[in-house]
Design a protein around this motif. Structure first.
Motif, PDB file in Angstrom:
ATOM      1  N   ALA A  23       0.838  -1.206   0.000  1.00 26.82           N
ATOM      2  CA  ALA A  23       0.000   0.000   0.000  1.00 26.82           C
ATOM      3  C   ALA A  23       0.871   1.253   0.000  1.00 26.82           C
ATOM      4  CB  ALA A  23      -0.941  -0.004   1.211  1.00 26.82           C
ATOM      5  N   ALA A  24       1.908   1.261   0.840  1.00 25.52           N
ATOM      6  CA  ALA A  24       2.762   2.446   0.972  1.00 25.52           C
ATOM      7  C   ALA A  24       3.508   2.741  -0.329  1.00 25.52           C
ATOM      8  CB  ALA A  24       3.752   2.258   2.123  1.00 25.52           C
ATOM      9  N   VAL A  25       4.043   1.711  -0.963  1.00 25.20           N
ATOM     10  CA  VAL A  25       4.757   1.915  -2.232  1.00 25.20           C
ATOM     11  C   VAL A  25       3.781   2.387  -3.305  1.00 25.20           C
ATOM     12  CG1 VAL A  25       6.081   0.797  -4.065  1.00 25.20           C
ATOM     13  CG2 VAL A  25       6.620   0.299  -1.681  1.00 25.20           C
ATOM     14  N   ASN A  26       2.591   1.785  -3.355  1.00 28.01           N
ATOM     15  CA  ASN A  26       1.589   2.228  -4.349  1.00 28.01           C
ATOM     16  C   ASN A  26       1.248   3.705  -4.171  1.00 28.01           C
ATOM     17  OD1 ASN A  26       1.460  -0.394  -5.212  1.00 28.01           O
ATOM     18  ND2 ASN A  26      -0.582  -0.826  -4.386  1.00 28.01           N
ATOM     19  N   LEU A  27       0.970   4.083  -2.930  1.00 24.69           N
ATOM     20  CA  LEU A  27       0.593   5.479  -2.673  1.00 24.69           C
ATOM     21  C   LEU A  27       1.742   6.430  -3.011  1.00 24.69           C
ATOM     22  CD1 LEU A  27      -1.286   5.268   0.767  1.00 24.69           C
ATOM     23  CD2 LEU A  27      -2.329   5.579  -1.483  1.00 24.69           C
ATOM     24  N   ALA A  28       2.962   6.042  -2.625  1.00 23.65           N
ATOM     25  CA  ALA A  28       4.122   6.903  -2.898  1.00 23.65           C
ATOM     26  C   ALA A  28       4.314   7.066  -4.399  1.00 23.65           C
ATOM     27  CB  ALA A  28       5.376   6.322  -2.243  1.00 23.65           C
ATOM     28  N   CYS A  29       4.279   5.951  -5.131  1.00 27.70           N
ATOM     29  CA  CYS A  29       4.527   6.016  -6.586  1.00 27.70           C
ATOM     30  C   CYS A  29       3.419   6.782  -7.291  1.00 27.70           C
ATOM     31  CB  CYS A  29       4.655   4.605  -7.169  1.00 27.70           C
ATOM     32  SG  CYS A  29       6.172   3.763  -6.693  1.00 27.70           S
ATOM     33  N   GLN A  30       2.173   6.553  -6.891  1.00 29.11           N
ATOM     34  CA  GLN A  30       1.089   7.244  -7.600  1.00 29.11           C
ATOM     35  C   GLN A  30       1.091   8.739  -7.278  1.00 29.11           C
ATOM     36  OE1 GLN A  30      -2.562   5.019  -6.735  1.00 29.11           O
ATOM     37  NE2 GLN A  30      -3.247   6.415  -5.181  1.00 29.11           N
ATOM     38  N   VAL A  33       3.704  10.859  -9.237  1.00 23.92           N
ATOM     39  CA  VAL A  33       3.317  11.195 -10.608  1.00 23.92           C
ATOM     40  C   VAL A  33       2.136  12.172 -10.632  1.00 23.92           C
ATOM     41  CG1 VAL A  33       2.420  10.233 -12.780  1.00 23.92           C
ATOM     42  CG2 VAL A  33       4.151   8.976 -11.460  1.00 23.92           C
ATOM     43  N   ARG A  34       1.110  11.868  -9.815  1.00 29.14           N
ATOM     44  CA  ARG A  34      -0.149  12.612  -9.950  1.00 29.14           C
ATOM     45  C   ARG A  34      -0.259  13.831  -9.040  1.00 29.14           C
ATOM     46  NH1 ARG A  34      -4.354   7.583  -9.422  1.00 29.14           N
ATOM     47  NH2 ARG A  34      -3.258   6.171 -10.831  1.00 29.14           N
ATOM     48  N   ALA A  35       0.510  13.826  -7.941  1.00 23.05           N
ATOM     49  CA  ALA A  35       0.396  14.931  -6.978  1.00 23.05           C
ATOM     50  C   ALA A  35       1.765  15.227  -6.397  1.00 23.05           C
ATOM     51  CB  ALA A  35      -0.595  14.554  -5.875  1.00 23.05           C
ATOM     52  N   PRO A  36       2.706  15.692  -7.265  1.00 20.72           N
ATOM     53  CA  PRO A  36       4.093  15.866  -6.822  1.00 20.72           C
ATOM     54  C   PRO A  36       4.251  16.780  -5.608  1.00 20.72           C
ATOM     55  CG  PRO A  36       3.811  16.531  -9.148  1.00 20.72           C
ATOM     56  CD  PRO A  36       2.502  15.988  -8.695  1.00 20.72           C
TER      57      PRO A  36
END
Lengths: 113, 113
Positions: A23-30, A33-36
């Motif tokens: 979950a943490a990696v998904n949130l960080a990666c997304q 890209v989407r909300a720098p």
């Protein structure tokens, strides 16, 4: 960032840790890209991660709707189901990164894991 | 990716999950920049994460040396020490992403958490 673990599944500690990490990696990666700007703020603030628990999938779906209504990014983690649970079982809901007060409005009543 | 949790600290499940998540995000972010091919291979392969345990910090320092000798990326997680352990306590060692056989040569004898 808050990660909510589905309590009713009674997963082992190792399984929970891996699912929360997904979950943490998904949130960080997304967010990168989407909300720098949100990603940068979270990174500079020590990449805070709070792990909470919610009793059931139904409760977690309510949380997700409340988060989306507040424009908090979310991610579901589904387990591959090779060991403890059937394939595709939702194990965690990740929320954020977002300001603490925003996350607290949605998850503030949940217990720490 | 393998994350090794320091067993002697006897952390709670929630604390372990957060520390493992710190390690996973650190490894993912650092590999995305420094080793994009390894990051891509790991991402496409389902972002596999294995959580193991090692009894002591000394054993984990040996693991880190063995990983570095094989050019496996590593990261230490230090806890901020606000709750269960003193500030700066090393709680986890993350290794990878790297091919399974490469990681297994270093961590294959450790127990699953």
């Amino acid at each position: 960032m808050v990660i909510v673990v589905r309590g009713e599944l009674r997963l082992t500690t190792g399984k929970i840790a891996a699912q929360v990490a997904h979950a943490a990696v998904n949130l960080a990666c997304q967010s990168e890209v989407r909300a720098p700007a949100a990603f940068e703020a979270w990174s500079r603030g020590g990449q805070k991660k709070i792990v909470l628990t919610s009793p059931s999938l139904e409760d977690m779906m309510t949380l997700e709707r409340e988060a989306r209504a507040r424009r908090i990014p979310t991610t579901w983690v589904e387990d591959a189901g090779l060991t403890e649970v059937p394939p595709g079982t939702c194990t965690c809901l990740g929320l954020g990164p977002a300001p603490a007060a925003t996350l607290d409005a949605v998850t503030g009543k949940l217990d720490l894991l």
